[in-house]
Scaffold this motif. Sequence first.
Motif, PDB file in Angstrom:
ATOM      1  N   ILE A 386     -50.317  -6.006   1.299  1.00  0.00           N
ATOM      2  CA  ILE A 386     -50.289  -6.600  -0.040  1.00  0.00           C
ATOM      3  C   ILE A 386     -50.244  -5.489  -1.089  1.00  0.00           C
ATOM      4  N   GLY A 387     -51.044  -4.437  -0.853  1.00  0.00           N
ATOM      5  CA  GLY A 387     -51.058  -3.322  -1.788  1.00  0.00           C
ATOM      6  C   GLY A 387     -49.676  -2.706  -1.936  1.00  0.00           C
ATOM      7  N   LYS A 388     -49.052  -2.437  -0.790  1.00  0.00           N
ATOM      8  CA  LYS A 388     -47.736  -1.805  -0.816  1.00  0.00           C
ATOM      9  C   LYS A 388     -46.712  -2.740  -1.449  1.00  0.00           C
ATOM     10  N   PHE A 389     -46.862  -4.056  -1.145  1.00  0.00           N
ATOM     11  CA  PHE A 389     -45.949  -5.046  -1.713  1.00  0.00           C
ATOM     12  C   PHE A 389     -46.021  -5.018  -3.236  1.00  0.00           C
ATOM     13  N   TYR A 390     -47.251  -5.003  -3.771  1.00  0.00           N
ATOM     14  CA  TYR A 390     -47.376  -4.997  -5.232  1.00  0.00           C
ATOM     15  C   TYR A 390     -46.861  -3.704  -5.841  1.00  0.00           C
ATOM     16  N   VAL A 391     -47.080  -2.587  -5.145  1.00  0.00           N
ATOM     17  CA  VAL A 391     -46.559  -1.315  -5.649  1.00  0.00           C
ATOM     18  C   VAL A 391     -45.033  -1.381  -5.711  1.00  0.00           C
ATOM     19  N   ALA A 392     -44.420  -1.894  -4.611  1.00  0.00           N
ATOM     20  CA  ALA A 392     -42.958  -2.004  -4.584  1.00  0.00           C
ATOM     21  C   ALA A 392     -42.489  -2.950  -5.684  1.00  0.00           C
ATOM     22  N   LEU A 393     -43.246  -4.044  -5.873  1.00  0.00           N
ATOM     23  CA  LEU A 393     -42.877  -5.036  -6.884  1.00  0.00           C
ATOM     24  C   LEU A 393     -42.869  -4.427  -8.278  1.00  0.00           C
ATOM     25  N   THR A 394     -43.920  -3.666  -8.612  1.00  0.00           N
ATOM     26  CA  THR A 394     -43.942  -3.048  -9.941  1.00  0.00           C
ATOM     27  C   THR A 394     -42.801  -2.052 -10.072  1.00  0.00           C
ATOM     28  N   GLY A 395     -42.490  -1.341  -8.957  1.00  0.00           N
ATOM     29  CA  GLY A 395     -41.382  -0.395  -8.989  1.00  0.00           C
ATOM     30  C   GLY A 395     -40.072  -1.091  -9.261  1.00  0.00           C
ATOM     31  N   VAL A 396     -39.832  -2.199  -8.540  1.00  0.00           N
ATOM     32  CA  VAL A 396     -38.567  -2.915  -8.703  1.00  0.00           C
ATOM     33  C   VAL A 396     -38.468  -3.512 -10.094  1.00  0.00           C
ATOM     34  N   SER A 397     -39.573  -4.081 -10.601  1.00  0.00           N
ATOM     35  CA  SER A 397     -39.450  -4.690 -11.931  1.00  0.00           C
ATOM     36  C   SER A 397     -39.244  -3.625 -12.999  1.00  0.00           C
ATOM     37  N   ALA A 398     -39.819  -2.428 -12.787  1.00  0.00           N
ATOM     38  CA  ALA A 398     -39.562  -1.342 -13.741  1.00  0.00           C
ATOM     39  C   ALA A 398     -38.099  -0.914 -13.662  1.00  0.00           C
ATOM     40  N   ALA A 399     -37.556  -0.926 -12.437  1.00  0.00           N
ATOM     41  CA  ALA A 399     -36.146  -0.540 -12.277  1.00  0.00           C
ATOM     42  C   ALA A 399     -35.253  -1.555 -12.970  1.00  0.00           C
ATOM     43  N   LEU A 400     -35.585  -2.864 -12.804  1.00  0.00           N
ATOM     44  CA  LEU A 400     -34.766  -3.908 -13.420  1.00  0.00           C
ATOM     45  C   LEU A 400     -34.893  -3.875 -14.936  1.00  0.00           C
ATOM     46  N   ALA A 401     -36.069  -3.418 -15.412  1.00  0.00           N
ATOM     47  CA  ALA A 401     -36.282  -3.376 -16.856  1.00  0.00           C
ATOM     48  C   ALA A 401     -35.568  -2.199 -17.507  1.00  0.00           C
ATOM     49  N   GLY A 402     -34.811  -1.442 -16.729  1.00  0.00           N
ATOM     50  CA  GLY A 402     -33.991  -0.418 -17.357  1.00  0.00           C
ATOM     51  C   GLY A 402     -34.351   1.018 -17.056  1.00  0.00           C
ATOM     52  N   SER A 403     -35.116   1.290 -15.970  1.00  0.00           N
ATOM     53  CA  SER A 403     -35.306   2.687 -15.567  1.00  0.00           C
ATOM     54  C   SER A 403     -34.780   2.853 -14.151  1.00  0.00           C
ATOM     55  N   PHE A 406     -36.437   4.316 -10.852  1.00  0.00           N
ATOM     56  CA  PHE A 406     -37.375   3.643  -9.963  1.00  0.00           C
ATOM     57  C   PHE A 406     -36.742   3.210  -8.651  1.00  0.00           C
ATOM     58  N   TRP A 407     -35.409   3.007  -8.651  1.00  0.00           N
ATOM     59  CA  TRP A 407     -34.759   2.652  -7.378  1.00  0.00           C
ATOM     60  C   TRP A 407     -34.993   3.752  -6.354  1.00  0.00           C
ATOM     61  N   ALA A 408     -34.864   5.015  -6.816  1.00  0.00           N
ATOM     62  CA  ALA A 408     -35.099   6.137  -5.899  1.00  0.00           C
ATOM     63  C   ALA A 408     -36.530   6.119  -5.379  1.00  0.00           C
ATOM     64  N   LEU A 409     -37.479   5.829  -6.282  1.00  0.00           N
ATOM     65  CA  LEU A 409     -38.886   5.815  -5.877  1.00  0.00           C
ATOM     66  C   LEU A 409     -39.156   4.706  -4.860  1.00  0.00           C
ATOM     67  N   VAL A 410     -38.615   3.497  -5.157  1.00  0.00           N
ATOM     68  CA  VAL A 410     -38.839   2.380  -4.231  1.00  0.00           C
ATOM     69  C   VAL A 410     -38.146   2.676  -2.900  1.00  0.00           C
ATOM     70  N   GLY A 411     -36.962   3.294  -2.974  1.00  0.00           N
ATOM     71  CA  GLY A 411     -36.260   3.679  -1.743  1.00  0.00           C
ATOM     72  C   GLY A 411     -37.114   4.614  -0.912  1.00  0.00           C
ATOM     73  N   ALA A 412     -37.717   5.620  -1.585  1.00  0.00           N
ATOM     74  CA  ALA A 412     -38.579   6.571  -0.868  1.00  0.00           C
ATOM     75  C   ALA A 412     -39.757   5.842  -0.239  1.00  0.00           C
ATOM     76  N   LEU A 413     -40.310   4.864  -0.980  1.00  0.00           N
ATOM     77  CA  LEU A 413     -41.438   4.083  -0.455  1.00  0.00           C
ATOM     78  C   LEU A 413     -41.050   3.389   0.843  1.00  0.00           C
ATOM     79  N   VAL A 414     -39.875   2.752   0.841  1.00  0.00           N
ATOM     80  CA  VAL A 414     -39.452   1.995   2.021  1.00  0.00           C
ATOM     81  C   VAL A 414     -39.185   2.944   3.193  1.00  0.00           C
ATOM     82  N   VAL A 415     -38.383   3.990   2.952  1.00  0.00           N
ATOM     83  CA  VAL A 415     -38.063   4.925   4.031  1.00  0.00           C
ATOM     84  C   VAL A 415     -39.345   5.592   4.542  1.00  0.00           C
ATOM     85  N   GLY A 416     -40.194   6.027   3.611  1.00  0.00           N
ATOM     86  CA  GLY A 416     -41.448   6.685   3.991  1.00  0.00           C
ATOM     87  C   GLY A 416     -42.322   5.781   4.843  1.00  0.00           C
ATOM     88  N   SER A 417     -42.407   4.488   4.472  1.00  0.00           N
ATOM     89  CA  SER A 417     -43.250   3.571   5.236  1.00  0.00           C
ATOM     90  C   SER A 417     -42.749   3.435   6.662  1.00  0.00           C
TER      91      SER A 417
END
Lengths: 486, 102
Positions: A386-403, A406-417
């Motif tokens: 759940i923790g990781k899910f929420y972290v990814a969620l905030t990352g994705v919503s920040a990416a959608l909001a115009g940064s 964050f896609w790179a960060l969320v990508g790193a999160l997924v690959v790293g996990s």
Amino acid sequence: MTHAQLTALLPVILLAGTAVALLLVQAITRSHRVTAGVTLAGLAAALVAVTRALPQGATPVTALLTIDRFALLYTGLLALIGIGLTLLSFLYLAGRTRLTGAYYILFTLALAGGAVLASSAHFAAFFLGLEMISVSLFALAAYRRDDPAGIEAGMKYLVLAGVATAVLLFGAALLYARYGTMAFAALGTAIAPGAGDPLTLAGIALVVAGIGFKLTLAPFHLWAPDVYEGAPAPVTGFIATISKAAVFALLLRLFTQVHLREHPALFAIFATLAIASIFAGNLLGLRQMNLKRVLAYSSVANMGYLLIAFLAGGPAGAIAATFYLTAYLPALLGIFTLLTALSGRERDADAIADYAGLAWRRPVLAAAFTVLLLSLAGIPLTGGFIGKFYVALTGVSAALAGSPAFWALVGALVVGSVIGLYYYLRIVLAFFQRTPAGEEPAAITRRVPDAAAIVLTLSTLAVLWLGVLPGNTLTLISLLVEEWFR
Amino acid sequence: MFSITGLLTISGILFVAGAAALITRRNAVAALMGVELMLNAANLNFVAGWRYFWPERLDAHVAVLLVITVAAAEAAVGLAIILNLYRKFGTVDLEQIRLMRG
């Protein structure tokens, strides 16, 4: 000092007071039981004080501390984990050393330092809290004078913490020279968005580097595995949980006031640190044969994930990061409980090989250990997921909001996990190794003391509870954190 | 008299010298001295900031006193650890004290 301020400060006072009380107790009796009992009573009292202080809102106590609900939430969390670690320390020290008094004094002082960090609003309080944790911890790491590895760990932690403090102070001094204040709020308003003068940039970069050392972010993680490996198991537990959580709380606090998104250079530094930590932690952990070293690298990676939520910022980021920590701490506490309970007198049970065949010989322990490891890996039905899910969620919503960064960060999160999953599962796999009867590793045949069994059960249940029914906790955390953003 | 740039340069040199001592010197006591040097570089910055930009404020003085006090505590614990290190290993050479590597 007004009544409200006293109520707000009481948890910190009680923690520091416990250390003083312990000093006095030593003059009367050196009994290990009494010393540990007083420590537990002090921590429990601090927890009660936290619940008493919660109803009143943010209370500034001098210019140094602001005790708001966020600070109290973290203080409570630290005290809870502290109670678990005190029990572990009691089990660990019994039979290993007869000098037990100073251990608990240093322990409670370090906890008080954590509480100061979580509520600091000024670089002076930041520095004091950090040093209370660091100085106590390197003494604790080298506490067993008969154990060369512990002394080496203490020495390395001393140098590491010393550098971290010096770098941080140098940065704070530069910021002071430029802005004439060391209070976080005043600095936040004084530093103009996108300020690019050398003093500001160098100051902030050095402060970030100092925090990076304490959180063992990627380029600053070099000695962390040695410290983890050499320190006694409960002390490693302290370094991995309480000191990390306290410094992270401070990071959230400092940079909600100094707005991160308005400084592209700062944002780029943190994003690089996050990605580097995720990959360094997960890749370097792959080949480790020592459980404590694996946990050291796992914590490097986990701090990287946490940075994503931190970078996303705003209420969502703070809530995600806090929930992540709330799920991360009991998982680590449980693992260190097992490690302590199964350790022998001569050395800690910290080799992965020590757990070969655990599933056949002790199925319940193996099940609990697996749940805790899977939570660190972020598998569904555990709090870590759940923790990781929420972290990814905030990352994705920040990416959608115009940064788009964050896609790179969320990508790193997924690959790293995915990479990280491999080394957690490698440990679980060791549980299922068939060992010939009579040749099992000594660790898995040891009896788990009752106190350790209780801590283990509670932390495993907490991890499962947070994974299956996270709703209540999330609501609670958002209620407590929102105060900042009103 | 010194200019602010001069003072900041000196503190920068001190800081780098401390870091260099930490990295290159193998003696544990020298490493500890490196850390002290870095802390004092920070102190010099506080004083420089006070003298040239904020002469009416007192925070820098308090900060410097705080840093000196805490650094003394750190050095005391640090030297105790180094003493134990010497007792256990018979040397304070950090290169020779490597039980753990990964």
